[in-house]
Design an enzyme around this catalytic site. Sequence first.
Site, mmCIF file in Angstrom:
data_model
loop_
_atom_site.group_PDB
_atom_site.id
_atom_site.type_symbol
_atom_site.label_atom_id
_atom_site.label_comp_id
_atom_site.label_asym_id
_atom_site.label_seq_id
_atom_site.Cartn_x
_atom_site.Cartn_y
_atom_site.Cartn_z
ATOM 1 N N ALA A 134 0.834 -1.206 0.000
ATOM 2 C CA ALA A 134 0.000 0.000 0.000
ATOM 3 C C ALA A 134 0.863 1.247 0.000
ATOM 4 O O ALA A 134 1.349 1.688 1.041
ATOM 5 C CB ALA A 134 -0.931 -0.015 1.212
ATOM 6 N N MET A 135 1.069 1.778 -1.212
ATOM 7 C CA MET A 135 1.829 3.024 -1.358
ATOM 8 C C MET A 135 0.865 4.175 -1.615
ATOM 9 O O MET A 135 0.911 5.206 -0.956
ATOM 10 C CB MET A 135 2.778 2.935 -2.558
ATOM 11 C CG MET A 135 3.666 1.733 -2.599
ATOM 12 S SD MET A 135 4.728 1.814 -4.077
ATOM 13 C CE MET A 135 4.905 0.095 -4.441
ATOM 14 N N GLU A 254 9.462 -4.804 -9.861
ATOM 15 C CA GLU A 254 8.029 -4.545 -10.003
ATOM 16 C C GLU A 254 7.722 -4.132 -11.442
ATOM 17 O O GLU A 254 6.747 -4.562 -12.048
ATOM 18 C CB GLU A 254 7.609 -3.444 -9.025
ATOM 19 C CG GLU A 254 6.154 -3.078 -9.159
ATOM 20 C CD GLU A 254 5.639 -2.143 -8.076
ATOM 21 O OE1 GLU A 254 6.423 -1.801 -7.165
ATOM 22 O OE2 GLU A 254 4.472 -1.754 -8.156
ATOM 23 N N GLY A 351 -13.752 -7.544 -35.657
ATOM 24 C CA GLY A 351 -14.999 -6.865 -36.000
ATOM 25 C C GLY A 351 -15.892 -6.737 -34.770
ATOM 26 O O GLY A 351 -15.395 -6.604 -33.642
HETATM 27 C C1 LIG Z 1 -6.025 -1.328 -10.855
HETATM 28 C C2 LIG Z 1 -4.988 -0.593 -10.077
HETATM 29 C C3 LIG Z 1 -4.197 -1.288 -9.173
HETATM 30 C C4 LIG Z 1 -3.264 -0.611 -8.386
HETATM 31 N N1 LIG Z 1 -2.551 -1.296 -7.439
HETATM 32 C C5 LIG Z 1 -1.796 -0.608 -6.552
HETATM 33 C C6 LIG Z 1 -1.188 -1.264 -5.435
HETATM 34 O O1 LIG Z 1 -1.307 -2.492 -5.265
HETATM 35 N N2 LIG Z 1 -0.490 -0.524 -4.550
HETATM 36 C C7 LIG Z 1 -0.337 0.822 -4.694
HETATM 37 O O2 LIG Z 1 0.293 1.423 -3.847
HETATM 38 N N3 LIG Z 1 -0.881 1.478 -5.756
HETATM 39 C C8 LIG Z 1 -1.618 0.801 -6.674
HETATM 40 N N4 LIG Z 1 -2.195 1.461 -7.737
HETATM 41 C C9 LIG Z 1 -1.998 2.890 -7.860
HETATM 42 C C10 LIG Z 1 -1.131 3.308 -9.043
HETATM 43 O O3 LIG Z 1 0.199 2.943 -8.837
HETATM 44 C C11 LIG Z 1 -1.329 4.824 -9.253
HETATM 45 O O4 LIG Z 1 -2.654 5.005 -9.734
HETATM 46 C C12 LIG Z 1 -0.314 5.422 -10.196
HETATM 47 O O5 LIG Z 1 0.969 5.407 -9.635
HETATM 48 C C13 LIG Z 1 -0.684 6.872 -10.597
HETATM 49 O O6 LIG Z 1 -0.994 7.650 -9.491
HETATM 50 P P1 LIG Z 1 -2.338 8.511 -9.490
HETATM 51 O O7 LIG Z 1 -3.448 7.607 -9.826
HETATM 52 O O8 LIG Z 1 -2.424 9.268 -8.227
HETATM 53 O O9 LIG Z 1 -2.177 9.498 -10.709
HETATM 54 P P2 LIG Z 1 -1.489 10.992 -10.695
HETATM 55 O O10 LIG Z 1 -0.170 10.903 -9.999
HETATM 56 O O11 LIG Z 1 -2.529 11.921 -10.173
HETATM 57 O O12 LIG Z 1 -1.269 11.214 -12.218
HETATM 58 C C14 LIG Z 1 -2.271 11.749 -13.116
HETATM 59 C C15 LIG Z 1 -1.634 11.957 -14.489
HETATM 60 O O13 LIG Z 1 -0.573 12.911 -14.382
HETATM 61 C C16 LIG Z 1 0.615 12.374 -14.891
HETATM 62 N N5 LIG Z 1 1.756 12.893 -14.133
HETATM 63 C C17 LIG Z 1 1.931 12.903 -12.785
HETATM 64 N N6 LIG Z 1 3.117 13.426 -12.482
HETATM 65 C C18 LIG Z 1 3.722 13.745 -13.644
HETATM 66 C C19 LIG Z 1 4.979 14.334 -14.000
HETATM 67 N N7 LIG Z 1 5.872 14.663 -13.079
HETATM 68 N N8 LIG Z 1 5.251 14.505 -15.289
HETATM 69 C C20 LIG Z 1 4.355 14.161 -16.258
HETATM 70 N N9 LIG Z 1 3.159 13.610 -15.989
HETATM 71 C C21 LIG Z 1 2.856 13.397 -14.694
HETATM 72 C C22 LIG Z 1 0.483 10.859 -14.727
HETATM 73 O O14 LIG Z 1 1.330 10.172 -15.596
HETATM 74 C C23 LIG Z 1 -0.992 10.679 -15.058
HETATM 75 O O15 LIG Z 1 -1.157 10.617 -16.431
HETATM 76 C C24 LIG Z 1 -3.091 0.781 -8.555
HETATM 77 C C25 LIG Z 1 -3.866 1.473 -9.503
HETATM 78 C C26 LIG Z 1 -4.810 0.807 -10.238
HETATM 79 C C27 LIG Z 1 -5.656 1.601 -11.203
#
Ligand SMILES: Cc1cc2nc3c(=O)[nH]c(=O)nc-3n(C[C@H](O)[C@H](O)[C@H](O)COP(=O)(O)OP(=O)(O)OC[C@H]3O[C@@H](n4cnc5c(N)ncnc54)[C@H](O)[C@@H]3O)c2cc1C
Length: 389
Positions: A134-135, A254, A351
């Site tokens: 859980a990050m 990972e 299709g």
């Molecule tokens: C199905 C699923 C399973 C997951 N499993 C886990 C898990 O087991 N444990 C866990 O800890 N997390 C998990 N996650 C979380 C996942 O790692 C995050 O959703 C991901 O790291 C993106 O973070 P965010 O959703 O907050 O997006 P944000 O950080 O809000 O990003 C939004 C957009 O902005 C872009 N962006 C952000 N910063 C920058 C930058 N500096 N430069 C350019 N673009 C940028 C991103 O690329 C993205 O397109 C999971 C997510 C999903 C959907």
Amino acid sequence: MTNPAEILGLPKPAWAADEVGMLYDMAHRFMSEEIAPRYDEFEKNEMVDRECWLKAGAAGLLCASMPEEYGGSGGTFAHESAIIEAIGHVGVDGFGIGLHNSIVAPYILHYGSEEQKKKWLPKLATGELIGAIAMTEPGAGSDLQGVKTRAEKDGNQYKVNGSKTFITNGQLANFIIIVTKTDPEKGAKGTSLIVVETDEVEGFERGRNLDKIGLKANDTSELFFNDMRVPTSNLLGHEEGQGFVQLMQQLPQERLQIGTGAIAMIERALALTIDYVKERKAFGKAIIDFQNTQFKLAELKTEATIGRVFYNDCVARHINGGLDPVTASMAKYWLSDLQGKVVDECLQLHGGYGYMNEYPIARMFRDARVQRIYGGTNEIMKLLIGRSL
Ligand SMILES: Cc1cc2nc3c(=O)[nH]c(=O)nc-3n(C[C@H](O)[C@H](O)[C@H](O)COP(=O)(O)OP(=O)(O)OC[C@H]3O[C@@H](n4cnc5c(N)ncnc54)[C@H](O)[C@@H]3O)c2cc1C
């Protein structure tokens, strides 16, 4: 075809020979016989039965790369790759044992004390403990330094407050590594990893099993910590503040394992689509007889071959300790982008049937999308690669 990778006609890399090959066959059989027949039910329930985890443990499919003295099978990442490839080739991508095996367990092996390893790894190997990490928090995804979950020392316990979201295996997991701030003033250097055995703590609550567009058979959850009490002996590492470094050290594996899922699905999509276009007819001939179909599939097969060769090389380097974080980021970003492209083009060649859930390519289309998002978004991967220029 048992192994869709054969469609590329490439020789097997040395790391996939002998016992790794046998493990692949065994995992493929297990996924085909134990998971695939019930997969629609798991998608409906939005999680795989706990019993399947125990069966996977009994079959030797959990902790294959952990040392035998801790209940594992003494393998390497090649063994984990074989299992994840079997999952992808059979098409049961929501069975979250890849994360348990090659992300959660290695944190315990690399940073756990002898006592922690003896206590936890054997139970992770049987499936008695189901792992999660859980990050991510509602306010901190890509920018992990912004984590707000706080662990305060109180005698021989930590008092933990905060919340997490999007946590894979989050409904089933009873063994969760959480990223916390033990000293918020120190930023990344005040970050620590703490293990929560959820069956044994007060103040731990699971939120919703989140409603996703794909990977329906996998539970993805919110988690809440309200004055949650965790023994200080559950800290990973000999002192506080090591969390960020530990995360950075483990992220290459990972990221590589996201590439494993990607290349496996690419191969399955191609194999299924080639079969489909040979059967389906239009204008008096098979779809494969149109030049457009042949050109499209020729392009996809070429790119899949490039992807597989790159992936195999990454695994070979990783097993020898030589996979650097930049190359791992390239593997995650490029292979998951290619997965999205291949699955989309293969759906097009089906299709209207490709849009129907009864055809596997439809599920693959939904499942593939998240690969470009989790494990660090592909934009973040490019940021990391960019720093190496
Ligand atoms: C199905 C699923 C399973 C997951 N499993 C886990 C898990 O087991 N444990 C866990 O800890 N997390 C998990 N996650 C979380 C996942 O790692 C995050 O959703 C991901 O790291 C993106 O973070 P965010 O959703 O907050 O997006 P944000 O950080 O809000 O990003 C939004 C957009 O902005 C872009 N962006 C952000 N910063 C920058 C930058 N500096 N430069 C350019 N673009 C940028 C991103 O690329 C993205 O397109 C999971 C997510 C999903 C959907």
